[in-house]
Design an enzyme around this catalytic site. Structure first.
Site, PDB file in Angstrom:
ATOM      1  N   ARG A 212       0.833  -1.171  -0.017  1.00  0.00           N
ATOM      2  CA  ARG A 212       0.284   0.010  -0.003  1.00  0.00           C
ATOM      3  C   ARG A 212       0.517   1.233  -0.054  1.00  0.00           C
ATOM      4  O   ARG A 212       2.125   1.273   0.451  1.00  0.00           O
ATOM      5  CB  ARG A 212      -0.898   0.183   1.218  1.00  0.00           C
ATOM      6  CG  ARG A 212      -1.878  -1.187   1.521  1.00  0.00           C
ATOM      7  CD  ARG A 212      -2.851  -1.092   2.320  1.00  0.00           C
ATOM      8  NE  ARG A 212      -3.575  -2.361   2.661  1.00  0.00           N
ATOM      9  CZ  ARG A 212      -3.423  -3.248   3.512  1.00  0.00           C
ATOM     10  NH1 ARG A 212      -2.336  -3.226   3.836  1.00  0.00           N
ATOM     11  NH2 ARG A 212      -4.344  -4.292   3.495  1.00  0.00           N
ATOM     12  N   LYS A 257      -2.216  -1.694   7.816  1.00  0.00           N
ATOM     13  CA  LYS A 257      -3.591  -1.071   8.002  1.00  0.00           C
ATOM     14  C   LYS A 257      -4.368  -2.043   8.701  1.00  0.00           C
ATOM     15  O   LYS A 257      -5.260  -1.447   9.467  1.00  0.00           O
ATOM     16  CB  LYS A 257      -4.096  -0.886   6.554  1.00  0.00           C
ATOM     17  CG  LYS A 257      -5.401  -0.491   6.413  1.00  0.00           C
ATOM     18  CD  LYS A 257      -5.872  -0.398   5.056  1.00  0.00           C
ATOM     19  CE  LYS A 257      -7.379   0.053   4.911  1.00  0.00           C
ATOM     20  NZ  LYS A 257      -7.837   0.075   3.484  1.00  0.00           N
ATOM     21  N   HIS A 312      -3.505   3.248  -6.042  1.00  0.00           N
ATOM     22  CA  HIS A 312      -3.883   2.189  -5.568  1.00  0.00           C
ATOM     23  C   HIS A 312      -3.912   0.925  -6.396  1.00  0.00           C
ATOM     24  O   HIS A 312      -4.032  -0.356  -6.022  1.00  0.00           O
ATOM     25  CB  HIS A 312      -5.027   2.275  -4.608  1.00  0.00           C
ATOM     26  CG  HIS A 312      -5.195   1.123  -3.713  1.00  0.00           C
ATOM     27  ND1 HIS A 312      -4.428   1.030  -2.589  1.00  0.00           N
ATOM     28  CD2 HIS A 312      -6.397   0.200  -3.791  1.00  0.00           C
ATOM     29  CE1 HIS A 312      -4.910   0.038  -1.696  1.00  0.00           C
ATOM     30  NE2 HIS A 312      -6.111  -0.552  -2.419  1.00  0.00           N
ATOM     31  N   ARG A 315      -1.532  -1.924  -6.729  1.00  0.00           N
ATOM     32  CA  ARG A 315      -1.689  -3.097  -5.580  1.00  0.00           C
ATOM     33  C   ARG A 315      -2.488  -4.088  -6.407  1.00  0.00           C
ATOM     34  O   ARG A 315      -2.209  -5.232  -6.281  1.00  0.00           O
ATOM     35  CB  ARG A 315      -2.293  -2.409  -4.520  1.00  0.00           C
ATOM     36  CG  ARG A 315      -2.590  -3.494  -3.527  1.00  0.00           C
ATOM     37  CD  ARG A 315      -2.877  -2.852  -2.037  1.00  0.00           C
ATOM     38  NE  ARG A 315      -3.587  -3.563  -1.066  1.00  0.00           N
ATOM     39  CZ  ARG A 315      -2.778  -4.589  -0.295  1.00  0.00           C
ATOM     40  NH1 ARG A 315      -1.667  -4.734  -0.370  1.00  0.00           N
ATOM     41  NH2 ARG A 315      -3.509  -5.343   0.601  1.00  0.00           N
ATOM     42  N   HIS A 338      -4.036  -9.396   3.203  1.00  0.00           N
ATOM     43  CA  HIS A 338      -5.546  -9.630   3.209  1.00  0.00           C
ATOM     44  C   HIS A 338      -5.788 -10.569   4.458  1.00  0.00           C
ATOM     45  O   HIS A 338      -5.237 -11.722   4.326  1.00  0.00           O
ATOM     46  CB  HIS A 338      -5.962  -9.945   1.717  1.00  0.00           C
ATOM     47  CG  HIS A 338      -5.971  -8.800   0.840  1.00  0.00           C
ATOM     48  ND1 HIS A 338      -4.953  -8.720  -0.104  1.00  0.00           N
ATOM     49  CD2 HIS A 338      -6.595  -7.717   0.712  1.00  0.00           C
ATOM     50  CE1 HIS A 338      -5.132  -7.893  -0.886  1.00  0.00           C
ATOM     51  NE2 HIS A 338      -6.084  -6.987  -0.367  1.00  0.00           N
ATOM     52  N   TYR A 347      -9.471  -7.557  -4.841  1.00  0.00           N
ATOM     53  CA  TYR A 347      -8.394  -6.928  -5.295  1.00  0.00           C
ATOM     54  C   TYR A 347      -7.559  -7.764  -6.464  1.00  0.00           C
ATOM     55  O   TYR A 347      -6.756  -7.503  -6.924  1.00  0.00           O
ATOM     56  CB  TYR A 347      -7.410  -6.794  -4.303  1.00  0.00           C
ATOM     57  CG  TYR A 347      -7.527  -5.519  -3.430  1.00  0.00           C
ATOM     58  CD1 TYR A 347      -6.920  -4.566  -3.474  1.00  0.00           C
ATOM     59  CD2 TYR A 347      -8.406  -5.791  -2.450  1.00  0.00           C
ATOM     60  CE1 TYR A 347      -7.239  -3.222  -2.839  1.00  0.00           C
ATOM     61  CE2 TYR A 347      -8.876  -4.830  -1.328  1.00  0.00           C
ATOM     62  CZ  TYR A 347      -8.068  -3.517  -1.714  1.00  0.00           C
ATOM     63  OH  TYR A 347      -8.276  -2.490  -0.768  1.00  0.00           O
TER      64      TYR A 347
END
Length: 360
Positions: A212, A257, A312, A315, A338, A347
């Site tokens: 990220r 995150k 983003h 990613r 994740h 994603y």
């Protein structure tokens, strides 16, 4: 047995009726009503609940408003959460919409009306309707605060946790933007021509690692404090040289995150990028911030004639490439961080032509 007494003012005029319940094993219950009928009804219902073993102490939930609850949550819980400051704006919105209600009065119908009103509101920031993701985050925050009230703060909710009974707005379709045709070469050429020397290595590193922006670069954000003033706050320190091992080809992220540490394996291309970087005295791998890089990246996309490619999205691109290289779900999740396969799926967008090659 309940006792019902009239309440008089100084002139002896009845102004209300007080119901009092004394029952062994239960706290004293006292409540005042406008009429004797209301007092009698309350006493009858309350005694019935006590006899059936379903009595709930309502006094604290009746005295605590949603505004009070969210203020306490902001004061005691948010400082303990990574990125908790991001929830302050959501708390203010919830307080404006539902803050006047007591926790005892809050029900699923009120929350559903709040949801529908928010979805029809124009955002001051974007000039568009408030998104479903935004409203879902707000309802999720309210639900966490209500659970905290019940589980940790001893506030009984007579209606249970009403947010659990409200249908959440459906999520918008996940972005499927990937680099197509010769966009990667055009993007990298444009980054190489940029005035900032950090742009090209950052973009390549993002494509290779699926990290990220806040994991790669130091990130700052302006947020409103409790008085409404703006405060500049650092939200990420970015990747540090002390956490990089070029021999083992790894980059350790002590805080991410989702609140957990992870170690990212580095491809040979990512290692090559790092080997050619100068060392900064402050220990950061990339000596810039995401805020400083943002405009340079947007200009590079414009020079490359590439539309709607967010940073983003790199990613997304990297995550999909891991699958195309043959890595399994858990292997990819270990790299990207994740927590669930459902999140990972959002994603991941595999190219049909690459899947066709695997079919033979």
């Amino acid at each position: 047995m309940a006792t019902i007494r009239s309440r008089e003012d100084q002139d002896g005029i009845t102004i209300g009726w007080q119901a009092q319940i004394k029952r062994k094993g239960f706290p004293l219950q006292i409540k005042t009503f406008r009429t004797k009928a209301e007092a009698t009804h309350w006493a009858t219902v309350t005694e019935s609940e006590m006899m059936r073993g379903i009595f709930i102490q309502r006094s604290e939930s009746e005295q605590t408003t949603v505004h009070d609850l969210l203020s306490r949550y902001a004061r005691e819980i948010l400082p303990t959460l990574k990125g908790g400051h991001k929830e302050l704006s959501r708390i203010r919105v919830l307080q404006n919409g539902l803050g006047q209600y007591s926790l005892a009065a809050l029900n699923s119908s009120m929350i559903a009306k709040y949801r529908d009103k928010r979805l029809s509101t124009m955002s001051e920031k974007t000039g568009r309707l408030v998104g479903t993701q935004t409203v879902k985050h707000e309802l999720g925050l309210l639900q966490r605060a209500l659970k905290m009230a019940v589980m940790e703060w001893g506030i009984a909710l007579p209606n249970g946790i009403p947010t659990a009974m409200v249908k959440k707005p459906p999520l918008p379709a996940a972005r499927t933007r990937r680099l197509i045709d010769n966009e990667e070469s055009r993007l990298l050429d444009a980054c190489a021509d940029a005035q900032t020397p950090w742009l090209l290595p950052v973009v390549i590193f993002a494509i290779e690692t699926a990290m990220r922006a806040g994991e790669i670069l130091e990130t700052w954000k302006y947020i409103k404090d409790t008085e409404g003033g703006k405060v500049k706050t650092k939200t990420s320190n970015g990747l540090q040289w002390s956490d990089v091992d070029l021999n083992k080809r790894t980059a350790h992220l002590p805080m991410t995150k989702n609140g957990e540490a992870r170690t990212v394996p580095l491809s040979s291309r990512a290692v090559e990028v790092l080997r050619h970087l100068p060392r900064n005295l402050d220990g950061r791998v990339f000596g810039t911030t995401y805020e400083g890089l943002h405009q340079s990246y947007a200009r590079a996309c414009k020079r490359a004639d590439i539309e709607d490619l967010r940073f983003h999205d790199l990613r997304h691109e990297a995550t999909s490439r891991f699958f195309e290289k043959g890595l399994r779900e858990m292997q990819v999740a270990a790299i990207t961080g994740h927590k669930t396969l459902q999140m990972l799926k959002r994603y991941t967008h595999l190219k049909a032509e690459d899947l066709a090659k695997l079919l033979g």
